[in-house]
Structure formats: structure tokens, C-alpha cells
Design an enzyme around this catalytic site. Sequence first.
Site, PDB file in Angstrom:
ATOM      1  N   ARG A 273       0.780  -1.128   0.026  1.00 32.50           N
ATOM      2  CA  ARG A 273      -0.079   0.084  -0.087  1.00 32.50           C
ATOM      3  C   ARG A 273       0.779   1.198  -0.092  1.00 32.50           C
ATOM      4  O   ARG A 273       0.628   2.150  -0.618  1.00 32.50           O
ATOM      5  CB  ARG A 273      -0.961   0.001   1.180  1.00 32.50           C
TER       6      ARG A 273
ATOM      7  N   SER B   4      -5.634   4.297   5.027  1.00 29.76           N
ATOM      8  CA  SER B   4      -5.356   3.090   5.027  1.00 29.76           C
ATOM      9  C   SER B   4      -5.166   2.617   3.572  1.00 29.76           C
ATOM     10  O   SER B   4      -4.124   1.873   3.451  1.00 29.76           O
ATOM     11  CB  SER B   4      -6.704   2.141   5.323  1.00 29.76           C
TER      12      SER B   4
ATOM     13  N   GLU C 159     -19.324   5.029  -1.366  1.00 35.54           N
ATOM     14  CA  GLU C 159     -18.680   4.544  -2.355  1.00 35.54           C
ATOM     15  C   GLU C 159     -19.250   4.676  -3.744  1.00 35.54           C
ATOM     16  O   GLU C 159     -18.628   4.882  -4.574  1.00 35.54           O
ATOM     17  CB  GLU C 159     -18.410   2.946  -2.100  1.00 35.54           C
TER      18      GLU C 159
ATOM     19  N   PHE D  95     -15.464  -3.116  -0.949  1.00 32.01           N
ATOM     20  CA  PHE D  95     -16.543  -2.080  -1.212  1.00 32.01           C
ATOM     21  C   PHE D  95     -16.585  -1.715  -2.706  1.00 32.01           C
ATOM     22  O   PHE D  95     -17.404  -1.254  -3.194  1.00 32.01           O
ATOM     23  CB  PHE D  95     -16.083  -1.002  -0.368  1.00 32.01           C
TER      24      PHE D  95
ATOM     25  N   ARG E 133      -2.441  -5.032   1.172  1.00 31.73           N
ATOM     26  CA  ARG E 133      -2.309  -4.171   2.190  1.00 31.73           C
ATOM     27  C   ARG E 133      -0.814  -4.357   2.728  1.00 31.73           C
ATOM     28  O   ARG E 133      -0.317  -3.302   2.838  1.00 31.73           O
ATOM     29  CB  ARG E 133      -3.067  -4.575   3.350  1.00 31.73           C
TER      30      ARG E 133
END
Lengths: 277, 282, 362, 333
Positions: C47, C74, C95, C120, C204
Amino acid sequence: MELSRAVSMDYLREVSIEARRNVMKMITHAQAGHVGGALSCMDILVALYFEVMRVDPARPRWEDRDRFVLSKGHASVALYAVLAERGFFPKRDLMTFDQIGSRLQGHVDMTKTPGVDMSTGSLGHGLSAAAGMALGGKLASKDFRVHALLGDGELQEGQVWEAVMFAAGRRLDNLTAIIDYNKLQLYGAVAEMLPIEPLLMKWQAFGWHTMEVDGHDMAQIIGSLRRAAMEKDRPTVIVAHTVKGKGVSFMERKVEWHAKPPTHKECERALAELREA
Amino acid sequence: MLSEAPEQVAEMLRQKSMEARLLLINTLHESGGGHYGGCLSELDILAVLYNGILNIRPDDPEWEGRDHFILSKGHGAIGLASVLALRGFFPREVLKTSKKLDSCVGWHTTIKMPGIEHPTGSLGHGLSVAVGLAVAKKLDKKQSRVFVLLGDGECDEGSVWEGAMAASKYRLDNLVAIVDRNGISYDSRTEEVMPLEPFADKWKAFGWAVRSADGHSVGDLWNAFSAVPFEAGKPSVVIASTIKGKGVSFMENSVAWHAGPTTDEQYRTAIKELQKRAEVAR
Amino acid sequence: MRSLRRTRSAREPLQNSERHEREVPTVDESKARAPRAEPTSKLVSMRDAFGKGLVDAGRRNDRIVVLDADLASSTRTSMFADEIPERFIQVGIAEQNMVGLAAGLSTVGYIPFACTFAVFMSKRACEQVSTSVAYPRLNVKLVGAYSGLYTGKTGATHQSLEDIAIMRAIPNIVVVVPADAVQLSKALDAIVEYDGPVYLRVARDAYPVIFDESYRFELGKAVVLREGNDASIVAAGIMTQTALYAAEQLAREGLQLRVVNVSTIKPIDREAICKAARETGAIVTVENHSIIGGLASSVAEVVTEECPVPVEKVGVTDVFGESGSNEDLTVKYGLSVDSVVEAVSRVLAKKRLGLGRRHSTG
Amino acid sequence: MTVGTLAERVRNRAGRDAFGEALQLIGRENDAVVVVGADDISSLRGNAFAAEFPDRAFNVGIAEANASGVAAGLALGGKIPLVLLYGFTVLRAAEQIRDDVCYPNLNVKVVTTSSGLVMGEGGVTHHCTEDLAVTRSLANMTIVQPASALETAIVTKAVVERLKGPTFLRIARCRYEDRAEQALQDYYLGGGAFEVGKAVTLREGDDITLIASGLMLSIALHAADLLAESGVSARVMNMHTIKPLDSAAVIDGVTQTRGIVTLEDHNVLGGIGEAVCGVVSETRPIPVRRIGVRDTYCAIGPMDELFEKYGLTAEATVEAAKEILAGGSRGSR
């Protein structure tokens, strides 16, 4: 380049009658299409394309044009009739509506039809896209305006309220939303399906400048659209009270004419009524 | 249910809430961190609900006549877990399993945990589910009420307003939404991320009866919850003003403490502070 | 991940994959070239690489705008927000609206990167992705962060095991799944260049770097990371490392596995898949995703249509995940090196039985 | 009610009408059955149910995400909710269906009658060739797609009465073609049973296997007739349950015939074709060809014409089958 024409209200009314007649013909010919909601928003579209919006039919992708998003994409026939009338494409194309290979899709498609700024059809999407365009205009320091036409039933979609919240938060004063408030949705009266009232209070609580007009009174429509353009720091919503099926007596305020194509006989009757109007 | 001696009730609720805070901090620290901010802000609300308002049987979480609760802000899971443990839904030791696979203790709620009705985690779902549940109760002519706790940032989600509209249509006066209005979502303060104010007006415009409360005053909360429905035929919403990270000075009102790990020293400071407050309160 | 810690020391010094300057290729290579086939011990956060890459891209191209739905810290679009605040758009937890906004922005000539968690992007905003972006084929880049099982213990609601399946079924969308920080930042450049909707799946955590700086990413091209003819392991994303470890382990047992890295899942590199099928006669797919709809399905489709050979699948077997450490999840959900090794032995057994030869007309 | 009476009631009816009929019957038998719609109850023919049981039909407005969440809540409250959705709005509510229905494994039935290309003239946004990809990817989900009016009624009753858990019911809005109507009438009136997850071989054959369900079944049957004319014996399987796929039946096709053609009114990515390829490649690789929409948005037009245009036809099926039997190896892309 002509940005706007000084035209009489009579002329605009004539245009909208002609466009309504073409809607009848298209839908009857294709035996498909949403007649009720097309007739209810027609005067608004004519006001936008013939008086208010800065567009150039010869350059449908002109960067500085005002934008229009038909969030209630099922009213495509109304937009096609108006775009053809305004010269975005030949009127003879109208009769190809909904045929395979046609550039006039059942719900509007920006990749196929000159003058269509956003593809829509599934309800609730349009205001977000319009807000994105308005934001893009601000970012690029352009002075174009963005108009989005929403159906009333569409306001039941949560995404609309996401966009409403966003546009106010971003102070998008270059955005005008117009609600074609014809009080009927596919299945019945909006007030019975899922009440959206108090409508003005909702938009005010979400930070918008609100106006209410008769959506078939050309002068009122144009006046409100102009006033919207003068509002600073917040977007404007115009709640336009309309009549579903407007202009054809036997279709007016009738749920069943949401998407029923008329027979040829009914079409003739409607055309005659419109001619007399 | 506890209206006899308000002062005593308030004292009991305060104590429950303080115990839950300590348990929460211990649990989060042991499990390597978690959503401190939102768990601390919701804790008084949950303590009041579970110890003074909800009609429940901890030894029989599935009891038919119970009031229902859904934690729509699913990242507040450990806050709820702490309150549930203290209320006797399961032994406190269960909270120590949070690091283990197959544990019912996670960063978001799981239905494996006794007392949890519906799993949550993705924001904007809980209200709709609560609406469905409240409709079912009405259908069955049951007296049970449905409470749902939302985060404030969560109200950016359109699905929340879909749910709000539906609740008003079905005149769900057996439904109570509570918004943990701590003013901070994940990235920043809510009014910077996406302005929510005038917040109460939005709910009113969507057909709800609205009341505000101090989300850390157990008395205020208890009074509000005891008064539902605020209007017959309308769903009720309590907008509870809270402080993210409430109770631990360096976490309070800080965007940085939405979630994260605590060092041993931070942990000790937090515990010390909470214990001190508990003493002062006594 | 436990399995990845078995890394041996790097053979060559790691080039700094975190450099910001635009790389000027000195050799004119038209094809993606095979890089070093060995994971290094250097772990780089995916990330962070994404966040930095986005800032770089944004500095070079002022048409890039970044949208995020309250997860910037994040997804690491926070880096972009810090560096280029005027082109960062915080949309709040909304979203569906974000995707619509991005569509609108692209019609004005911007290149919007709409970023949120993969779960999402693919499900909350699924219809908006299809209707508002893919259908008019707008130049919108959709970024799904926190993909797969490894989402920092957030549990089932935040684990995205279906995003590739869904994005792949939506016409016009290019699906890119980078394996390491280098491939990710190079893919970012290609994505900006490409005019059309792209779904970029970002992991991530930190993973070993496989590719060196000389690697050139090409959309739609798979690369062979390790040669071998006994069977092929076709891997995508961070599981590519796992595939390489498995191949290495099997090499010690005398088996030569070909390792193919597929970074563009759609359109898939049919040529590379068929070549692997024909030359090695058996395939194991490896991915951090459900075995329904993702890499496994893509490969199965290609081989059954063109060159039938047995295919074994390593991935999540159509169940919801749960909270847990990456190590625990790896073992429980069958994404370990051992799982790959077992799958290879299963597929080799089928190959030995002659399955797939009968109609494999190559 | 016997199968015979049921067959009488739904004879010559469109899929959605048969559904509406069945829904009303089930409603009478079980008062836990409730309906949640998003301004589409009449479109999915839930109106008779709604008229008879106004207290058990909920139109939550044009808000599909909320409809799905509300259904989950109703299921939590012990009801058996059927959520009526337009095909494409399965995408709109994908996350609610995933998190609120599938993850907690709730007894919610998601029903569409406009998936695929059946809303041909309605425009591209109202086509839906991605819904199977979305629902197949969700753990705990069962997907059933009937292929005749009678089967629609039987399946609807069965999944409500006998199947607990998340289910996606993909029904056609229009009439099914006579070939499929007849074949399934023969099957069910002849004592055949509907079993979730168990494919029905309607025609035996040992050269090639045709796997289809829903509107595509009659095309498969037609193709089998055409193939028979040129001496090819085709097995036709009614794969009414798309998930869990009947892999045993597929494997029979794999071991007993020389290739498989799948048919679906859906993107060839993500649907039945993909599912079958997955099983085949794991078992014993034989060639598979997928008939379906080849990863594109379709034009508008009547469904039949769209089927022609995008190759969802008996002729294309025959061609694919012959290509396999001739040993041709190429992608159909």
C-alpha cells in the site's frame, strides 16, 4: 457562435409540442419506450436546450459546453426528440429508436448519441456523475454549468443522497438538479410507494438552495434555471411539479402509461390532440 | 424498569460503564490494538442500553421476547463485547481469545458471539436490517423493540437514508436509532470529510422523531431511551454527542486514535487514568 | 506470512524500489522481460508503494485526480492528499457516489483514481462500476485496496475474495493484480497511459520484492519467472511469491516447475497459458481470492477451450473468511507453500494418468 | 396441489406469471412468507400475493440495497422473505446480499425475472449479464434457474419450502419456448423430481454434452435435434441449479462424451460456462465451448434478435459441438 437565442415563449412551446409529437411517433413505431415520464419532463428539456444551456450542436463534445445528465435515463425519447430538434442529429434518425444497431438506445448512451453527456438508465446514478462533472469544471476553472434531471421516484435511491450531501459539501454552485415531480412511479403513486416528502425540507437539510416551479410553465422554468446560475456557494435544486403524460389527455396522471407503448390508433389521437394544443 | 431511584440507577450505570472501559482497554491492548476511538465513544450508550434499557436475558440470548440490538458501526465490536461480557452473556475470558483463529472476538462483530444478532463491519447496513426486524415484530404483534447504533460518519452512506425513508414509511415506532456523534470518521473530522450538519434536520426531514443527548451522561441517555417512542407512529433517533476516545486523555477527540495498537506505557497510562476517574466518580 | 519468511538471502543487492524518479529505459525492449526469479528478503509494503506511485504519477500528470471514501489513511491515498491536496477529493463514506463522481470527472478530461477497499469497490459500488464506468468505457481507474484475505484482522466483511470474479465479469474492464511493489508501481504507469477503465487490486501488507528495476510491465502480458517442464504454477498477486517458494522446494525433490506470473487477469494472456499447458501438460493456479471467478476460472476457461490439461486450484474454496493473523489465515484457508506443493502433486498424478492428453491437440 | 394441477394453472404462462402464481399458493400455505420489493412487485408478478396479503408485501421504494437489508432483518425475525429485484439491481445490492444475507446464512430468497437479455429493448443498463458472476462468487449462496413455467412453479415452491438459506432464483420474464416447456412437462408429469443441486439429463447422447438452463435450455434441445440430423448424438442436461453445480453430472459428461458445450444468457465469464470449465479442468480435461455473451455490453433490441446477434443460438451450438468433435482447438474469441 450562438450561445443562446432570443426566442419567444411561443416558439419554445411550439418546439415542445413538436418534440412531444415525435416522442409519440418514436414510441409507437418502436412499440417500446417510456411515454409518461418523457412527456412530463419535455418542457424542462426544451427550456434547457433551446434557451438556457450553452451548447453547439455542431460540436457535441465542445469542452466548454454546459452539460446535461438525464438521470432518469428511461425518458430517453424526450431527450432524443429535443436533441434532434436542436440539430444534434437528423430527425429521421428518431425512427430508428430502440432498433438493433441504432444509436438511439432505450436508455441514453453517451458513446452512441451525439449530445448525450452521460450514459444512464439505472436510477440514482446521474447526480453523482453530474457532481463529478461540476467538480471537474471547478478544478479546471471552467465556467460551464451542469444540469441533472432526476425523477421523483429516483430520490428513493440512497446514492442520490450521497451525491446531494457531497455537492453541498463541495459548494458546487455550478450544479443544478431538477426534479421531474410527476408524483407517479412504475408501480403507483410515489407517496404510497415510499414517501419522499417533505421534499424541499430534505434538500434544505442537506444544504441546497431550493426552488419550486410549475414544470410546464416555460417562463417559470427558465426563470428558475437562470436564478440557479446566480446562486453562490451552494447547488440549487428545482422541484418542478409536472404531470405524467402531459399533453395527451388520456395519458395524463395515469400510472399505466409509464412504459406502455400506444397503439397506432391511440397515437393518432394523441398527435391530433397535440396539434390542437 | 429502574425509574425508582434515579441517583442509584445512574451510579450503577456509571460503574458498569467504567468497568466496561477497563475491560475494553485490557482486551484491545492484549490483542495488539483495535478501534479504540469508536469503542470508547460508544461505551456509555451501550452500558446504558444493556444495563438499564434493553429487555434481555443474558443466559438466554435467543429469548423470544427480547429487545433487539444491532451494532451498525461494526468496528465498535470490542466495545459491545466488553459490555456483553460484563452483562453475563459469556465469561470475560472469552475476550482473551481475540488473537486466536476461530475466535468470536474480532475487529468487527461476528454472529459466533452470544448476544450478537447480526454480523456487521461494512458501514451502512445495520439500519436496513433493523428496519426489517422491526417490521417483522410489528407483523407478529410483538412488543419487542429494535435498537440500532450507527456511527456518524456512517451516515454518509446512501443506504442509511434508504433505511431512514423506509422506517418512516412503515411508521416503525418500535425502532430506535442512536447515532454515536463523535465528530470523527476514519480519515478526519466528519465536517471536513463530508459535512453532516444540520444533522438533526436531516433526520426530521426523513420523518423521524429526533432527540439529542449527551452521549457520556448516563442519566441523559437513560432519560432519552426511556422516552421512546418520542412520537407515536414515528421511528425515534437519538443523536448522542460523544467524544471519540472518551476516557483516555491522549485518545480523546483525536483522529489518530480511530484504531491502532497501544504501547505498554500508553496502556498503563490509560488504565491509570480510568482508575483515577473511577475513584473520583465514587 | 510465515511461509514467506523462509526467504534466503538476496543474490544481488536490491535496487531501491521506492525511488520516485521516472525511470528512463535505456534498452528498447518491446516485450516484458523476465526478471530475477527469486524473491528477495526485502519486504516492501504494497500500500505504501501504491501511495508513493500515485504521488509520482500525479506529479507527472496533472490530469490525475484521486478520490477516496474516508479510508485514505489505509489505502495510502493520504500521501497524495498531503502532496497534491488540490487534486484529492474526499467523498466521505459513500462509495457509490464516489464511482459516479469519478465517471463525471473523466468526462471532463480528468483521469480519476477512485480508491477504497476492494470489497466495497466490487460489491458496494458494483452496479455503478458497471453502469457508470464500464458501459460508457470511461477512463476511470478503480482501486481495490486491502484485497484478499490479508486485511489486518478486519474479518469477513472486509476481506475481498470475490472482487476479481465480479470485475472480470463486467465488460470493458482491465483487471490488474500486481505481485510486488515493483510490479505495482510499473503497472501504475501503464494504467495511467491506458485509456479506459481499469481495476487495480492492491494488497495491504509488505511482501518480498521479486521484480528488479529493469522489469518492464506490459498490460495483458504474463511473465515466466522460472522455467520448467514438469508442470506449471500460474500465480497472481502476492501469491506469486508463494508459488516461487513451492517451485524451489519441489526443485529440491527433482521437479522442475514453470512459474508464470499473471498480472493482468483480464484480458488474460492466452498465449502464455496455452504455452504452459502444452509444454508442461498440467497447471496449478495460485491466488489470494475465491477459486470461483478469478485466476483459476480464467485459466480453466482458456485451457478447456484451447488446450485441455488438468488444472488444480489453490485459493479460498468458496467460504467466508474471518479475523486472524496472516499466518493463521494462510494455513487455515489453504494458501501456504505446502498447499501449493500438494496441489502440484495432485495435478502431476492426473498428468501421469494421461488425463488431458487424449484431446490435447496442441 | 399435484404437479398436474400446477401444470394446468401455469400452462402457456410467462416465467414471471408462473412465479406469481406459485408465490400466491405458497403464501396461502405458509404465513411466514413475505415479499420485499423495490418498486417492482408488479413487474415480478408479486401483485397477486400483495393483493391477497397486503400486510406481508413491502414495497420499500427504489432502494434495492435497503430492500436486501430489510429482507435480512425479516429473516432474523423468523420470516421467509423473497426480495424481488430487477436483474441488474442484484449488482446494486451486491454488498448487502453478501454481508447481510450470505455471510450470516439467512433464509432470504433473491428473485429476479429480468436477468440476461430478456429486457432487450429496455436498454443496456437493464440487461444483466453479470448477475451470476456476482452471486456465484458469494459463499453460502444457492442459485437456481428454472427452464419452463411448470419448473418455475415447482422450483419456487421447493426453494421456499425445503431450502433454508440464501438463494438466488433467476426466472424469465417472458414465456419459455415450447421445446423446453414440453420436455419439462414430460419430465415432471412423468414423475421426475426437482432436487436442488441435481442436474436432469433430458436427453441421452454419447458424442457431446450440452449443458444449459433457463431460457437457453430450449436452444440446447433444438441444437440436439439439429445435431441428430447430422448423426451426432448429443446429451442435453438441464442444469437448473447453477450453484452448487452438479459436478457428478458434469463428470459423467466428461467421461462419457467427447466434449461439452455450455449455454447461458449471461457473460461467458462468471456463469455456467465458467463453472463447468472449472469442474472439467479439474477432472479430465476435454474441450469445452461456451455459448453466451462474449464479455460485451449488448445492443438493444428484442431478445430473440439479440440472441441471434451475439450467437446464443442452436446453430452456434451445433457449430461449437462439431468443432469439438472435429478436434479443432481454438479459442472462440
